[in-house]
Write a protein that holds these residues in place. Sequence first.
Motif, PDB file in Angstrom:
ATOM      1  N   ASN A 135     -10.977  -7.485  13.962  1.00 46.21           N
ATOM      2  CA  ASN A 135      -9.535  -7.506  14.237  1.00 46.21           C
ATOM      3  C   ASN A 135      -8.801  -8.542  13.385  1.00 46.21           C
ATOM      4  N   LEU A 136      -9.176  -8.597  12.121  1.00 42.09           N
ATOM      5  CA  LEU A 136      -8.551  -9.534  11.192  1.00 42.09           C
ATOM      6  C   LEU A 136      -7.543  -8.771  10.329  1.00 42.09           C
ATOM      7  N   PRO A 137      -6.254  -9.015  10.511  1.00 42.63           N
ATOM      8  CA  PRO A 137      -5.252  -8.266   9.741  1.00 42.63           C
ATOM      9  C   PRO A 137      -5.285  -8.595   8.251  1.00 42.63           C
TER      10      PRO A 137
ATOM     11  N   SER B 244       3.731  -1.073   7.400  1.00 39.52           N
ATOM     12  CA  SER B 244       2.565  -1.380   8.231  1.00 39.52           C
ATOM     13  C   SER B 244       1.755  -0.102   8.425  1.00 39.52           C
ATOM     14  N   ILE B 245       0.471  -0.271   8.607  1.00 42.82           N
ATOM     15  CA  ILE B 245      -0.433   0.859   8.779  1.00 42.82           C
ATOM     16  C   ILE B 245      -1.674   0.362   9.504  1.00 42.82           C
ATOM     17  N   THR B 246      -2.334   1.219  10.257  1.00 46.22           N
ATOM     18  CA  THR B 246      -3.540   0.799  10.974  1.00 46.22           C
ATOM     19  C   THR B 246      -4.773   1.012  10.101  1.00 46.22           C
TER      20      THR B 246
ATOM     21  N   VAL C  58       0.853  -1.190   0.000  1.00 44.92           N
ATOM     22  CA  VAL C  58       0.000   0.000   0.000  1.00 44.92           C
ATOM     23  C   VAL C  58       0.886   1.237   0.000  1.00 44.92           C
ATOM     24  N   TYR C  59       0.593   2.166  -0.889  1.00 45.40           N
ATOM     25  CA  TYR C  59       1.382   3.391  -1.024  1.00 45.40           C
ATOM     26  C   TYR C  59       0.563   4.604  -0.588  1.00 45.40           C
TER      27      TYR C  59
ATOM     28  N   THR D  94       2.508  -4.864   2.737  1.00 43.88           N
ATOM     29  CA  THR D  94       2.039  -3.935   3.774  1.00 43.88           C
ATOM     30  C   THR D  94       1.058  -4.616   4.692  1.00 43.88           C
ATOM     31  N   LEU D  95       1.323  -4.563   5.991  1.00 46.23           N
ATOM     32  CA  LEU D  95       0.436  -5.115   7.002  1.00 46.23           C
ATOM     33  C   LEU D  95      -0.529  -4.043   7.468  1.00 46.23           C
ATOM     34  N   ILE D  96      -1.827  -4.360   7.414  1.00 44.48           N
ATOM     35  CA  ILE D  96      -2.867  -3.460   7.924  1.00 44.48           C
ATOM     36  C   ILE D  96      -3.516  -4.149   9.110  1.00 44.48           C
ATOM     37  N   SER D  97      -3.500  -3.512  10.257  1.00 46.13           N
ATOM     38  CA  SER D  97      -4.032  -4.125  11.458  1.00 46.13           C
ATOM     39  C   SER D  97      -4.585  -3.061  12.388  1.00 46.13           C
ATOM     40  N   SER D  98      -5.208  -3.477  13.486  1.00 44.46           N
ATOM     41  CA  SER D  98      -5.750  -2.535  14.457  1.00 44.46           C
ATOM     42  C   SER D  98      -4.648  -2.038  15.368  1.00 44.46           C
ATOM     43  N   ASP D  99      -4.925  -1.003  16.108  1.00 46.46           N
ATOM     44  CA  ASP D  99      -3.934  -0.414  17.015  1.00 46.46           C
ATOM     45  C   ASP D  99      -3.507  -1.411  18.094  1.00 46.46           C
ATOM     46  N   SER D 100      -4.437  -2.301  18.467  1.00 47.78           N
ATOM     47  CA  SER D 100      -4.154  -3.201  19.586  1.00 47.78           C
ATOM     48  C   SER D 100      -3.266  -4.363  19.214  1.00 47.78           C
TER      49      SER D 100
END
Length: 239
Positions: free
Chosen positions: A207-209, A181-183, A165-166, A232-238
């Motif tokens: 909460n599924l990355p 990585s990005i939230t 992801v850019y 790019t990993l997209i995940s929640s803050d937790s």
Amino acid sequence: MKYKRILLKLSGEALSGDDPQYIINPERLEQYAKEIRRVVESGVQVAIVIGGGNIYRGSEAERSGIDRVQGDYMGMLATVINGMALQSAIEKQGVYTRLMSGIRMEQVCEPFIRRRAIRHLEKGRVVIFAAGTGNPYFTTDSAASLRAIEIEADVVLKGTKVDGVYSADPKKDVTAVRFTSITFEEVYARGLSVMDLTAFTLCKENNLPIIVFDMNKPGNLYRLVQGEEVGTLISSDSE
């Protein structure tokens, strides 16, 4: 391996490869099948959702004067064709598969039943989910998120032609930066295009990355499930 069970999302366009004469490119199909076999042999359970855009895209139906709902069902049938092609290619690599459909058509595939799908995965079979969710107005991205949640996958891997992801379209903006990585919240705030909003929200709320990566680069899928930093990993803050 970092992940025990993954859901791999592939676009239909990816199957056509770079050669415009092919709707389904046999070389690309074989490449994907080999990549998937290697991951299965490492002990990872693999489910796949595949699009149908190389054959027909339901969202474009109205331009042709076709009712949108009818067009969406036509698009679902296109994903079944792609699913059958991918199933054949994977089985040629010596890997057992099951093709499951959101629309009943027992002559070519099983109906989607959650517990049966999980059992297939536990037995080491690759499960290909076709026909989207079985409902119009939902994309195969939404199907990927939904099926991943239903089978309790560890991650959604979105295989694309780009390596992540850019911050902007790298083809149009030379200053575009790739995120490692990005939230979910940052993706919303920046207005980045990753998946359609329904699919993306489903992943966020459960909460599924999501990992967006270049599926066309040999070895990327295996390196990713090993835990290497790919795409790019997209995940929640937790998380």
